[in-house]
Design an enzyme around this catalytic site. Structure first.
Site, PDB file in Angstrom:
ATOM      1  N   HIS A  59     -58.601  -3.669  -4.838  1.00  0.00           N
ATOM      2  CA  HIS A  59     -57.181  -3.389  -4.698  1.00  0.00           C
ATOM      3  C   HIS A  59     -56.483  -3.843  -5.972  1.00  0.00           C
ATOM      4  O   HIS A  59     -56.865  -4.854  -6.556  1.00  0.00           O
ATOM      5  CB  HIS A  59     -56.607  -4.160  -3.499  1.00  0.00           C
ATOM      6  CG  HIS A  59     -55.302  -3.625  -3.042  1.00  0.00           C
ATOM      7  ND1 HIS A  59     -54.117  -3.953  -3.648  1.00  0.00           N
ATOM      8  CD2 HIS A  59     -54.999  -2.753  -2.057  1.00  0.00           C
ATOM      9  CE1 HIS A  59     -53.137  -3.312  -3.042  1.00  0.00           C
ATOM     10  NE2 HIS A  59     -53.641  -2.574  -2.077  1.00  0.00           N
TER      11      HIS A  59
ATOM     12  N   ASP B 187     -58.411   0.108   4.121  1.00  0.00           N
ATOM     13  CA  ASP B 187     -59.111   1.334   4.489  1.00  0.00           C
ATOM     14  C   ASP B 187     -60.558   1.101   4.888  1.00  0.00           C
ATOM     15  O   ASP B 187     -61.207   2.006   5.410  1.00  0.00           O
ATOM     16  CB  ASP B 187     -59.066   2.328   3.308  1.00  0.00           C
ATOM     17  CG  ASP B 187     -57.652   2.769   3.016  1.00  0.00           C
ATOM     18  OD1 ASP B 187     -56.926   3.054   3.968  1.00  0.00           O
ATOM     19  OD2 ASP B 187     -57.268   2.809   1.829  1.00  0.00           O
TER      20      ASP B 187
HETATM   21  N1  CMC Z   1     -66.554  -0.385  -6.245  1.00  0.00           N
HETATM   22  C1  CMC Z   1     -67.138  -0.771  -7.401  1.00  0.00           C
HETATM   23  N2  CMC Z   1     -66.479  -1.259  -8.459  1.00  0.00           N
HETATM   24  C2  CMC Z   1     -65.142  -1.338  -8.368  1.00  0.00           C
HETATM   25  C3  CMC Z   1     -64.452  -0.965  -7.200  1.00  0.00           C
HETATM   26  C4  CMC Z   1     -65.201  -0.482  -6.120  1.00  0.00           C
HETATM   27  N3  CMC Z   1     -64.603  -0.094  -4.998  1.00  0.00           N
HETATM   28  N4  CMC Z   1     -63.131  -1.157  -7.381  1.00  0.00           N
HETATM   29  C5  CMC Z   1     -62.986  -1.636  -8.616  1.00  0.00           C
HETATM   30  N5  CMC Z   1     -64.207  -1.752  -9.218  1.00  0.00           N
HETATM   31  C6  CMC Z   1     -64.466  -2.283 -10.551  1.00  0.00           C
HETATM   32  C7  CMC Z   1     -64.116  -1.250 -11.612  1.00  0.00           C
HETATM   33  O1  CMC Z   1     -65.242  -0.474 -11.975  1.00  0.00           O
HETATM   34  C8  CMC Z   1     -63.633  -2.115 -12.738  1.00  0.00           C
HETATM   35  O2  CMC Z   1     -64.752  -2.633 -13.387  1.00  0.00           O
HETATM   36  P1  CMC Z   1     -64.717  -2.889 -14.995  1.00  0.00           P
HETATM   37  O3  CMC Z   1     -63.677  -3.936 -15.203  1.00  0.00           O
HETATM   38  O4  CMC Z   1     -66.103  -3.318 -15.308  1.00  0.00           O
HETATM   39  O5  CMC Z   1     -64.340  -1.570 -15.611  1.00  0.00           O
HETATM   40  C9  CMC Z   1     -62.951  -3.291 -12.044  1.00  0.00           C
HETATM   41  O6  CMC Z   1     -63.561  -3.378 -10.753  1.00  0.00           O
HETATM   42  C10 CMC Z   1     -61.444  -3.111 -11.877  1.00  0.00           C
HETATM   43  O7  CMC Z   1     -61.225  -1.853 -11.260  1.00  0.00           O
HETATM   44  P2  CMC Z   1     -60.016  -0.904 -11.609  1.00  0.00           P
HETATM   45  O8  CMC Z   1     -60.323   0.464 -11.133  1.00  0.00           O
HETATM   46  O9  CMC Z   1     -59.649  -1.077 -13.056  1.00  0.00           O
HETATM   47  O10 CMC Z   1     -58.882  -1.577 -10.723  1.00  0.00           O
HETATM   48  P3  CMC Z   1     -57.527  -0.905 -10.274  1.00  0.00           P
HETATM   49  O11 CMC Z   1     -56.620  -1.992  -9.876  1.00  0.00           O
HETATM   50  O12 CMC Z   1     -57.047   0.041 -11.314  1.00  0.00           O
HETATM   51  O13 CMC Z   1     -57.955  -0.001  -9.016  1.00  0.00           O
HETATM   52  C11 CMC Z   1     -58.551   0.621  -6.802  1.00  0.00           C
HETATM   53  C12 CMC Z   1     -57.821  -0.406  -7.694  1.00  0.00           C
HETATM   54  C13 CMC Z   1     -58.140   0.384  -5.367  1.00  0.00           C
HETATM   55  C14 CMC Z   1     -58.122   2.042  -7.193  1.00  0.00           C
HETATM   56  C15 CMC Z   1     -60.068   0.434  -6.985  1.00  0.00           C
HETATM   57  O14 CMC Z   1     -60.457  -0.859  -6.581  1.00  0.00           O
HETATM   58  C16 CMC Z   1     -60.882   1.496  -6.215  1.00  0.00           C
HETATM   59  O15 CMC Z   1     -61.121   2.584  -6.747  1.00  0.00           O
HETATM   60  N6  CMC Z   1     -61.309   1.180  -4.946  1.00  0.00           N
HETATM   61  C17 CMC Z   1     -61.977   2.160  -4.122  1.00  0.00           C
HETATM   62  C18 CMC Z   1     -60.954   3.099  -3.488  1.00  0.00           C
HETATM   63  C19 CMC Z   1     -60.166   2.410  -2.396  1.00  0.00           C
HETATM   64  O16 CMC Z   1     -60.717   1.734  -1.541  1.00  0.00           O
HETATM   65  N7  CMC Z   1     -58.845   2.647  -2.404  1.00  0.00           N
HETATM   66  C20 CMC Z   1     -57.933   2.114  -1.375  1.00  0.00           C
HETATM   67  C21 CMC Z   1     -57.001   1.091  -1.947  1.00  0.00           C
HETATM   68  S1  CMC Z   1     -56.161   0.103  -0.723  1.00  0.00           S
HETATM   69  C22 CMC Z   1     -55.148   1.119   0.213  1.00  0.00           C
HETATM   70  C23 CMC Z   1     -54.356   2.119  -0.503  1.00  0.00           C
HETATM   71  O17 CMC Z   1     -53.770   1.909  -1.565  1.00  0.00           O
HETATM   72  O18 CMC Z   1     -54.256   3.211   0.025  1.00  0.00           O
END
Ligand code: CMC
Length: 429
Positions: A306, A363
């Site tokens: 998140h 989720d």
């Molecule tokens: N599985 C594996 N690695 C992950 C995941 C994951 N679910 N989420 C983040 N990472 C890693 C990502 O690869 C990155 O690694 P690095 O620093 O080596 O590049 C690091 O963690 C930071 O991730 P980010 O994508 O830069 O973080 P963000 O804050 O931009 O994204 C997120 C947040 C929710 C989009 C992301 O964690 C994600 O894609 N999660 C899976 C989708 C998900 O469950 N979304 C629902 C969010 S909560 C409810 C809502 O908003 O609707």
């Protein structure tokens, strides 16, 4: 605490005021930065940018705290109901009995949609995604109420709020009924909000249907848990669209589309699809953990991570507990829950997830619980939208009357080609 930050640029020092929120969160006010210095800030994805000040929802991602108008989410989930929580979010206080009665009455009595709306459903191809249908139909509501769209008229805004809250369950249920080829039912105003929705989803004209009060209660709590989450992607969308003084139907329609994406609300559908894939693949959880950690693999553990929570999402804790309870009460053994539990356990003890502070989000378990309630998978994100609606409304409404109101219009750093001449077609290779 210092009340200003200083920026030195080109030999000159500028004072930038510091703003402080209720719980001590601090921000540098850069609203005058460009006019004073000629500089803009650069922050893709708004990682360090506060887009507004808001009195609606507070969340502390490090401590895992979520408050709606100051009230902890755990208390609302236990003691409130979705209609009362909606009032709280939109109007800022818990309603008096009279206020609640008025609010409930209007939401109940606006649940029917114009008969012509039903024609819209015939225009879609077979089996459209219900998020697309819901967004389109919510946007189309504006065409039915063209004389009550003045965003600065309190009465127009109030009736629009009632209509949206009342009609979204009907619109959502119709999108499902249509995909089954079943008749579109009328709402039953003798029922409460969630029971009415469940009846429209699952009853047919051929046989009697009783709403299970346990399922209605669980769904009501799920709606409360999704009701607001400050400046996420869809909420920022609702504010940005509304910042052109665009009406609430159009703003909410845009927010529904923003929610649909798998990185946002669409994750609840992606989670269940991921769990099903793992299940069909023999349940090898380790294989998928490995894939999620592999930088060369685009696979992510859906329902994990998140932008703001770097600790347990308080909503996911409540949903996890409820999932166990409801499955036990309904006597369901859900293999996908076993996989989810195993995934969670392994991920939480894995260095990759620990180091990146990736915890289960709202989720992760909500898909399993929706499945237990018999909600079809492609309706999961619609459930999220129904829950988030009062939050979108509250945030839209707050911004319309914000003394700092301005049309949203970010700047950019242009990095395209320098000025060049047009080349006639015959001279191009
Ligand atoms: N599985 C594996 N690695 C992950 C995941 C994951 N679910 N989420 C983040 N990472 C890693 C990502 O690869 C990155 O690694 P690095 O620093 O080596 O590049 C690091 O963690 C930071 O991730 P980010 O994508 O830069 O973080 P963000 O804050 O931009 O994204 C997120 C947040 C929710 C989009 C992301 O964690 C994600 O894609 N999660 C899976 C989708 C998900 O469950 N979304 C629902 C969010 S909560 C409810 C809502 O908003 O609707």
């Amino acid at each position: 605490m210092e009340s200003k930050a200083q920026l030195t640029f080109n030999g000159k020092t500028y004072d930038l005021p510091i703003l402080e929120g209720t719980f001590g969160e601090k921000a540098i006010d850069i609203s005058q930065l460009r006019s004073a210095t000629g500089l803009i800030t650069y922050d893709p994805g708004f990682m360090s940018t506060g887009s507004c000040s808001s009195a609606i929802t507070f969340l502390d991602g490090e401590k895992g705290i979520l408050l709606y108008r100051g009230i902890p989410i755990e208390q609302l989930a236990e003691k409130s109901n979705f209609i009362e929580t909606s009032f709280l979010l939109i109007y800022g206080h818990l309603p008096t009995p009279k206020e609640l009665e008025y609010f409930k009455y209007h939401i109940t009595h606006h649940s029917m949609v114009h008969e012509s709306i039903k024609n819209l459903y015939n225009g879609f191809p077979n089996n459209p995604h219900p998020m697309a249908v819901c967004s389109a139909v919510v946007g189309a509501l504006a065409t039915f109420y063209q004389d009550q769209l003045d965003v600065q008229d309190e009465r127009d805004v109030e009736i629009t709020i009632h209509r949206l809250l009342a009609k979204l369950p009907t619109i959502a249920a119709y999108s499902y009924k249509k995909s089954l080829g079943q008749p579109l039912p009328y709402p039953d105003n003798s029922l409460d909000y969630t029971s009415n929705f469940l009846k429209m989803m699952f009853a047919t004209p051929c046989e009697p249907y009783e709403v299970d009060p346990l399922i209605a209660k669980v769904l009501d709590v799920l709606l409360i848990l999704h009701a607001d989450h400050e400046q996420n992607c869809s909420t920022s969308t609702v504010r940005l669209v509304g910042s052109s003084r665009c009406n609430l139907y159009a703003s909410v329609s845009a927010a529904i589309y923003a929610l649909w994406g798998p990185l946002h609300g669409g994750a609840n559908q992606s989670v269940i699809e991921m769990l099903e894939t793992i299940h069909q693949d023999g349940g090898d959880v380790q294989k998928y953990i490995k894939k999620a950690k592999d930088g060369d693999d685009s696979f992510r553990l859906m329902g994990f991570g998140h932008r703001v929570y770097k600790n347990f999402d308080p909503r996911s804790k409540i949903i996890k507990k409820m999932t166990h309870e409801i499955l036990e009460k309904l006597g369901i053994h859900e293999p996908l829950l076993d996989i989810a539990l195993e995934l969670e356990e392994i991920a939480l003890s894995d260095e990759y997830f620990i180091e990146k502070k990736l915890y289960p989000n709202v989720d992760f378990y909500s898909g399993v619980i929706y499945k237990a309630l018999n909600i079809p998978v492609n309706m999961f994100t619609v459930m999220f939208a129904m829950g988030r609606l009062p939050g979108w409304i509250a945030q839209w409404k707050e911004y319309q009357t914000d003394p700092q109101f301005k049309i949203g219009r970010p700047r950019q750093i242009y990095n395209g080609l320098d000025t060049r001449d047009y080349v006639p077609l015959e001279n191009r290779k």
